[in-house]
Design a protein around this motif. Structure first.
Motif, PDB file in Angstrom:
ATOM      1  N   MET A 144       0.729  -1.234  -0.141  1.00 30.67           N
ATOM      2  CA  MET A 144      -0.060  -0.028  -0.120  1.00 30.67           C
ATOM      3  C   MET A 144       0.697   1.376  -0.048  1.00 30.67           C
ATOM      4  O   MET A 144       0.532   2.251  -0.494  1.00 30.67           O
ATOM      5  N   ASN A 145       2.254   1.280   0.645  1.00 28.83           N
ATOM      6  CA  ASN A 145       2.986   2.299   0.768  1.00 28.83           C
ATOM      7  C   ASN A 145       3.604   2.687  -0.595  1.00 28.83           C
ATOM      8  O   ASN A 145       4.090   3.720  -0.669  1.00 28.83           O
ATOM      9  N   PHE A 146       3.398   1.932  -1.673  1.00 28.43           N
ATOM     10  CA  PHE A 146       3.872   1.968  -3.055  1.00 28.43           C
ATOM     11  C   PHE A 146       2.787   2.683  -3.946  1.00 28.43           C
ATOM     12  O   PHE A 146       3.238   2.878  -5.123  1.00 28.43           O
ATOM     13  N   VAL A 147       1.598   2.651  -3.581  1.00 27.48           N
ATOM     14  CA  VAL A 147       0.562   2.857  -4.186  1.00 27.48           C
ATOM     15  C   VAL A 147       0.725   4.548  -4.963  1.00 27.48           C
ATOM     16  O   VAL A 147       0.226   4.594  -6.227  1.00 27.48           O
ATOM     17  N   PRO A 148       1.316   5.566  -4.238  1.00 25.97           N
ATOM     18  CA  PRO A 148       1.647   6.823  -4.987  1.00 25.97           C
ATOM     19  C   PRO A 148       2.304   6.529  -6.139  1.00 25.97           C
ATOM     20  O   PRO A 148       2.230   7.521  -7.274  1.00 25.97           O
ATOM     21  N   ALA A 149       2.987   5.534  -6.375  1.00 25.33           N
ATOM     22  CA  ALA A 149       3.876   5.513  -7.590  1.00 25.33           C
ATOM     23  C   ALA A 149       3.087   5.402  -8.855  1.00 25.33           C
ATOM     24  O   ALA A 149       3.715   5.678  -9.947  1.00 25.33           O
ATOM     25  N   ILE A 150       1.884   4.943  -8.704  1.00 23.90           N
ATOM     26  CA  ILE A 150       1.167   4.680  -9.909  1.00 23.90           C
ATOM     27  C   ILE A 150       0.725   5.551 -10.764  1.00 23.90           C
ATOM     28  O   ILE A 150       0.545   5.831 -11.810  1.00 23.90           O
ATOM     29  N   PHE A 151       0.701   6.938 -10.114  1.00 31.33           N
ATOM     30  CA  PHE A 151      -0.033   8.074 -10.536  1.00 31.33           C
ATOM     31  C   PHE A 151       1.333   8.918 -11.031  1.00 31.33           C
ATOM     32  O   PHE A 151       1.077  10.053 -11.579  1.00 31.33           O
ATOM     33  N   LEU A 152       2.558   8.951 -10.349  1.00 30.74           N
ATOM     34  CA  LEU A 152       3.516   9.568 -10.822  1.00 30.74           C
ATOM     35  C   LEU A 152       3.912   9.753 -12.337  1.00 30.74           C
ATOM     36  O   LEU A 152       4.372  11.032 -12.695  1.00 30.74           O
ATOM     37  N   PRO A 153       3.786   8.679 -13.113  1.00 32.69           N
ATOM     38  CA  PRO A 153       3.961   8.888 -14.580  1.00 32.69           C
ATOM     39  C   PRO A 153       3.207  10.025 -15.344  1.00 32.69           C
ATOM     40  O   PRO A 153       3.547  10.575 -16.208  1.00 32.69           O
ATOM     41  N   LEU A 154       2.060  10.374 -14.506  1.00 32.62           N
ATOM     42  CA  LEU A 154       1.228  11.523 -15.276  1.00 32.62           C
ATOM     43  C   LEU A 154       2.215  12.719 -15.177  1.00 32.62           C
ATOM     44  O   LEU A 154       2.076  13.375 -16.126  1.00 32.62           O
ATOM     45  N   LEU A 155       2.777  12.909 -14.142  1.00 29.65           N
ATOM     46  CA  LEU A 155       3.865  14.090 -14.035  1.00 29.65           C
ATOM     47  C   LEU A 155       5.391  13.769 -14.793  1.00 29.65           C
ATOM     48  O   LEU A 155       5.359  14.760 -15.806  1.00 29.65           O
TER      49      LEU A 155
END
Length: 235
Positions: free
Chosen positions: A219-230
């Motif tokens: 769960m602590n890695f979930v933010p990584a999913i959205f970083l390619p947007l940036l």
């Protein structure tokens, strides 16, 4: 009438009900399923999850640098926020509520495990985006079938927490679907590919946890999913 039909047949809503159905079946037959069979089903499901993760990683057009930076920054953000702790805390609160009413199920474990299994990965992201952008729900419908089968197995072992995870499915997948409407102008095939690959890496990590090989706080890695947007805007 058409609007109501569209809502009821949307991927997130269908997936919500298939998780409830599968969890209900699993809880009903909990005492009738031998422990050896439960373990075998869980192990088999773990390998299926591993296959889904590996299949999602093997995308044409992966940008390795974007994926590496996304995972590194995502892990940093996730650890600082400690999403795993917050999700577990929510699960424990739910567990306390149920236990006060005479329940004894492993609510927290079931809720967290099922939420991660049903809500993290390429099928969740790509399927929800497709649903929001083009109204194509086929990816989510396929995922809903897999989740229903998984919910039977999980609920037979972990109980009511698995059924509660249906709310996570509705909120997370529904949220991504709604978000897709607003971020559609910024989404390219390239961005979706990188997001899917990162999500699939987390699915592989989850399968290792299910097999008892590791105890990764996925769960602590979930933010990584959205970083390619940036990141894909600059790389």
């Amino acid at each position: 009438m058409e609007t109501l039909k569209m809502i009821l047949t949307s991927g997130a809503v269908v997936n919500f009900f298939t998780v409830i159905l599968g969890a209900g079946i699993g809880m009903i037959f909990k005492k009738g399923i031998p422990e050896k069979l439960k373990n075998a089903l869980m192990t088999g499901m773990a390998f299926c999850v591993l296959l889904i993760g590996i299949d999602g990683i093997l995308n044409d057009g992966n940008k390795i640098l974007v994926i590496i930076i996304s995972m590194a920054l995502g892990a940093l953000i996730g650890e600082l926020i400690d999403l795993d702790k917050w999700v577990n805390r929510l699960g424990r609160k739910l567990e306390q509520v149920v236990n006060k009413k005479g329940g004894n199920a492993k609510i927290a474990e079931g809720f967290v495990s099922a939420t991660l299994l049903f809500c993290v990965g390429a099928m969740t992201i790509v399927g929800s985006l497709e649903s929001g952008i083009s109204g194509n729900n086929m990816t989510i419908y396929s995922k809903a079938v897999i989740d229903c089968i998984a919910a039977v197995t999980l609920a037979s072992t972990l109980g009511f927490g698995v059924m509660l995870s249906s709310a996570s499915v509705l909120i997370i997948q529904g949220g991504i679907t709604l978000l897709a409407v607003y971020i559609a102008p910024f989404l390219t095939t390239d961005i979706i590919t990188q997001m899917s690959t990162v999500g699939s890496l987390l699915i592989v990590a989850l399968s290792f946890n299910m097999l008892g090989i590791t105890k990764i706080k996925v769960m602590n890695f979930v933010p990584a999913i959205f970083l390619p947007l940036l990141l894909c805007q600059f790389m």
